[in-house]
Design an enzyme around this catalytic site. Structure first.
Site, PDB file in Angstrom:
ATOM      1  N   ASP A 189      -9.395   6.392 -11.482  1.00  0.00           N
ATOM      2  CA  ASP A 189      -8.948   5.479 -10.434  1.00  0.00           C
ATOM      3  C   ASP A 189      -9.441   4.070 -10.773  1.00  0.00           C
ATOM      4  O   ASP A 189     -10.662   3.834 -10.835  1.00  0.00           O
ATOM      5  CB  ASP A 189      -9.559   5.977  -9.109  1.00  0.00           C
ATOM      6  CG  ASP A 189      -9.200   5.103  -7.932  1.00  0.00           C
ATOM      7  OD1 ASP A 189      -8.588   4.036  -8.129  1.00  0.00           O
ATOM      8  OD2 ASP A 189      -9.550   5.490  -6.803  1.00  0.00           O
ATOM      9  N   ILE A 190      -8.528   3.163 -10.977  1.00  0.00           N
ATOM     10  CA  ILE A 190      -8.887   1.808 -11.432  1.00  0.00           C
ATOM     11  C   ILE A 190      -9.745   1.066 -10.403  1.00  0.00           C
ATOM     12  O   ILE A 190     -10.521   0.182 -10.761  1.00  0.00           O
ATOM     13  CB  ILE A 190      -7.598   1.013 -11.780  1.00  0.00           C
ATOM     14  CG1 ILE A 190      -7.910  -0.143 -12.726  1.00  0.00           C
ATOM     15  CG2 ILE A 190      -6.860   0.541 -10.536  1.00  0.00           C
ATOM     16  CD1 ILE A 190      -6.684  -0.766 -13.367  1.00  0.00           C
ATOM     17  N   ASN A 197       4.199  -6.241  -6.522  1.00  0.00           N
ATOM     18  CA  ASN A 197       5.606  -6.650  -6.438  1.00  0.00           C
ATOM     19  C   ASN A 197       5.624  -8.162  -6.230  1.00  0.00           C
ATOM     20  O   ASN A 197       4.581  -8.784  -6.021  1.00  0.00           O
ATOM     21  CB  ASN A 197       6.342  -5.902  -5.316  1.00  0.00           C
ATOM     22  CG  ASN A 197       5.705  -6.143  -3.970  1.00  0.00           C
ATOM     23  OD1 ASN A 197       5.665  -7.285  -3.490  1.00  0.00           O
ATOM     24  ND2 ASN A 197       5.170  -5.095  -3.362  1.00  0.00           N
ATOM     25  N   SER A 230       4.465  -0.605 -14.112  1.00  0.00           N
ATOM     26  CA  SER A 230       5.907  -0.264 -13.992  1.00  0.00           C
ATOM     27  C   SER A 230       6.245   1.216 -14.145  1.00  0.00           C
ATOM     28  O   SER A 230       7.410   1.584 -13.966  1.00  0.00           O
ATOM     29  CB  SER A 230       6.776  -1.066 -14.992  1.00  0.00           C
ATOM     30  OG  SER A 230       6.951  -2.389 -14.555  1.00  0.00           O
ATOM     31  N   GLY A 269       1.445   2.963  -4.340  1.00  0.00           N
ATOM     32  CA  GLY A 269       0.879   3.175  -5.672  1.00  0.00           C
ATOM     33  C   GLY A 269      -0.467   2.507  -5.870  1.00  0.00           C
ATOM     34  O   GLY A 269      -1.307   2.448  -4.957  1.00  0.00           O
ATOM     35  N   VAL A 270      -0.660   1.959  -7.051  1.00  0.00           N
ATOM     36  CA  VAL A 270      -1.949   1.351  -7.380  1.00  0.00           C
ATOM     37  C   VAL A 270      -2.179   0.078  -6.543  1.00  0.00           C
ATOM     38  O   VAL A 270      -3.320  -0.246  -6.189  1.00  0.00           O
ATOM     39  CB  VAL A 270      -2.060   1.099  -8.910  1.00  0.00           C
ATOM     40  CG1 VAL A 270      -1.150  -0.008  -9.389  1.00  0.00           C
ATOM     41  CG2 VAL A 270      -3.493   0.836  -9.319  1.00  0.00           C
ATOM     42  N   ASP A 271      -1.114  -0.601  -6.189  1.00  0.00           N
ATOM     43  CA  ASP A 271      -1.187  -1.807  -5.351  1.00  0.00           C
ATOM     44  C   ASP A 271      -1.819  -1.453  -3.997  1.00  0.00           C
ATOM     45  O   ASP A 271      -2.769  -2.122  -3.534  1.00  0.00           O
ATOM     46  CB  ASP A 271       0.247  -2.336  -5.173  1.00  0.00           C
ATOM     47  CG  ASP A 271       0.321  -3.731  -4.587  1.00  0.00           C
ATOM     48  OD1 ASP A 271      -0.734  -4.363  -4.420  1.00  0.00           O
ATOM     49  OD2 ASP A 271       1.445  -4.185  -4.299  1.00  0.00           O
TER      50      ASP A 271
HETATM   51  N1  AR6 Z   1      -5.681   3.905 -10.436  1.00  0.00           N
HETATM   52  C1  AR6 Z   1      -5.006   3.857 -11.608  1.00  0.00           C
HETATM   53  N2  AR6 Z   1      -3.677   4.064 -11.711  1.00  0.00           N
HETATM   54  C2  AR6 Z   1      -3.000   4.352 -10.570  1.00  0.00           C
HETATM   55  C3  AR6 Z   1      -3.633   4.420  -9.305  1.00  0.00           C
HETATM   56  C4  AR6 Z   1      -5.038   4.183  -9.262  1.00  0.00           C
HETATM   57  N3  AR6 Z   1      -5.723   4.217  -8.110  1.00  0.00           N
HETATM   58  N4  AR6 Z   1      -2.675   4.718  -8.374  1.00  0.00           N
HETATM   59  C5  AR6 Z   1      -1.512   4.849  -9.029  1.00  0.00           C
HETATM   60  N5  AR6 Z   1      -1.700   4.639 -10.355  1.00  0.00           N
HETATM   61  P1  AR6 Z   1       2.867   2.135  -9.378  1.00  0.00           P
HETATM   62  P2  AR6 Z   1       4.833   0.235 -10.498  1.00  0.00           P
HETATM   63  C6  AR6 Z   1      -0.733   4.653 -11.464  1.00  0.00           C
HETATM   64  O1  AR6 Z   1       3.949   2.890  -8.679  1.00  0.00           O
HETATM   65  O2  AR6 Z   1       5.597   1.339 -11.122  1.00  0.00           O
HETATM   66  C7  AR6 Z   1       4.008  -0.779  -5.450  1.00  0.00           C
HETATM   67  O3  AR6 Z   1       4.562  -0.438  -4.215  1.00  0.00           O
HETATM   68  C8  AR6 Z   1       0.555   5.422 -11.273  1.00  0.00           C
HETATM   69  O4  AR6 Z   1       0.344   6.817 -11.458  1.00  0.00           O
HETATM   70  O5  AR6 Z   1       1.611   1.865  -8.639  1.00  0.00           O
HETATM   71  O6  AR6 Z   1       4.532  -0.992 -11.321  1.00  0.00           O
HETATM   72  C9  AR6 Z   1       4.064  -2.287  -5.710  1.00  0.00           C
HETATM   73  O7  AR6 Z   1       3.861  -3.023  -4.530  1.00  0.00           O
HETATM   74  C10 AR6 Z   1       1.399   4.820 -12.386  1.00  0.00           C
HETATM   75  O8  AR6 Z   1       1.043   5.426 -13.637  1.00  0.00           O
HETATM   76  O9  AR6 Z   1       3.394   0.687  -9.899  1.00  0.00           O
HETATM   77  C11 AR6 Z   1       5.444  -2.454  -6.259  1.00  0.00           C
HETATM   78  O10 AR6 Z   1       6.409  -2.535  -5.235  1.00  0.00           O
HETATM   79  C12 AR6 Z   1       0.928   3.366 -12.426  1.00  0.00           C
HETATM   80  O11 AR6 Z   1      -0.288   3.322 -11.681  1.00  0.00           O
HETATM   81  C13 AR6 Z   1       5.676  -1.194  -7.058  1.00  0.00           C
HETATM   82  O12 AR6 Z   1       4.810  -0.210  -6.471  1.00  0.00           O
HETATM   83  C14 AR6 Z   1       1.897   2.364 -11.838  1.00  0.00           C
HETATM   84  O13 AR6 Z   1       2.547   2.942 -10.713  1.00  0.00           O
HETATM   85  C15 AR6 Z   1       5.266  -1.355  -8.496  1.00  0.00           C
HETATM   86  O14 AR6 Z   1       5.628  -0.201  -9.201  1.00  0.00           O
END
Ligand code: AR6
Length: 170
Positions: A9-10, A23, A116, A31-33
Site C-alpha cells: 500500500d503506497i 484525475n 492508469s 482507487g489509489v487516489d
Molecule cells: N497502493 C498502491 N497501489 C494501489 C492502491 C494503494 N493503496 N490502491 C490501488 N492501487 P487506480 P487509474 C493500484 O484505479 O487507473 C481514481 O478514481 C491499483 O490496483 O487507482 O490511474 C482517480 O481519481 C492499480 O494497479 O488509478 C481517477 O479518476 C493502480 O493503483 C482514476 O481512478 C492504479 O489504479 C485513475 O485511474
C-alpha cells in the site's frame, strides 16, 4: 539511481514523495487516489482545491499531511482508448514529469503506483514496460546516484510484470 519493486500500500511508505494516480480535477476519486486522500486527511483536499486541476501527463505537488511521505505528486494518467490516442506518450510523461518534480524539490526517493492500470484501463504489461523504460531514461545522467524510485504493485501480477520489465530494460 536505484529502482525497487515492492507489493503493498503506497500510503504506508516512508519516502520523500508518493505519486497519486489522480484525475484532472485533482479533487479525489477511487482507487489509489481515494486511499491517499483518506490517509492524508482533509487538508490534502483543501490544498488540491487551490491547484485548479491538472492536464493528462502533467503533475502538481502538494504536502503529504498525515502521510509518512513528505509530498504527494498528483499526476493524471491517460484513459486507455485502444492505444491510438497517444496513451503511451502521455503515460511516459506522467513518470518523466513526476521524477523531474521530485528532483527539483530535492527528494531522494519517490514511489509510484501503477498509473492508469486500474479504473483507467491501461493494459498492465504495456504500462509496466513504459514505467521502467521511462524511469531508466529520465534518471540517466543524474548526479545523485542515491536517488531511489520505488514501484509499488498493489497486486501480485503487477509485481511480476515489473520484475519482467526490469530484466528487459536494465
Ligand atoms: N497502493 C498502491 N497501489 C494501489 C492502491 C494503494 N493503496 N490502491 C490501488 N492501487 P487506480 P487509474 C493500484 O484505479 O487507473 C481514481 O478514481 C491499483 O490496483 O487507482 O490511474 C482517480 O481519481 C492499480 O494497479 O488509478 C481517477 O479518476 C493502480 O493503483 C482514476 O481512478 C492504479 O489504479 C485513475 O485511474
Amino acid at each position: 539511481m536505484h529502482i525497487k519493486v515492492l507489493q503493498g500500500d503506497i500510503t504506508k511508505l516512508h519516502v520523500d514523495a508518493i505519486v497519486n494516480a489522480a484525475n484532472s480535477s485533482l479533487l479525489g476519486g477511487g482507487g489509489v487516489d481515494g486511499a491517499i486522500h483518506r490517509a492524508a486527511g482533509k487538508e490534502l483536499l483543501e490544498e488540491c482545491r487551490e491547484l485548479h486541476g491538472c492536464k493528462t501527463g502533467q503533475c502538481k505537488m502538494t504536502k503529504g499531511y498525515n502521510l509518512p511521505a513528505k509530498y504527494v505528486i498528483h499526476t493524471v494518467g491517460p484513459v486507455w482508448n485502444g492505444g491510438t490516442d497517444g496513451e503511451a506518450e502521455l503515460l511516459s510523461c506522467c513518470y518523466r514529469n513526476s521524477i523531474q518534480c521530485a528532483i527539483e524539490h530535492e527528494c531522494k526517493s519517490i514511489a509510484f503506483p501503477a498509473i492508469s492500470t486500474g479504473i483507467y484501463g491501461y493494459p498492465k504489461e504495456q504500462a509496466a514496460e513504459i514505467a521502467i523504460s521511462t524511469i531508466i531514461d529520465s534518471t540517466k545522467g543524474q548526479a545523485d546516484s542515491d536517488f531511489e524510485v520505488w514501484l509499488v504493485a498493489f497486486d501480485e501480477e503487477t509485481e511480476r510484470l515489473y520484475h519482467n520489465a526490469m530484466l528487459q530494460y536494465s
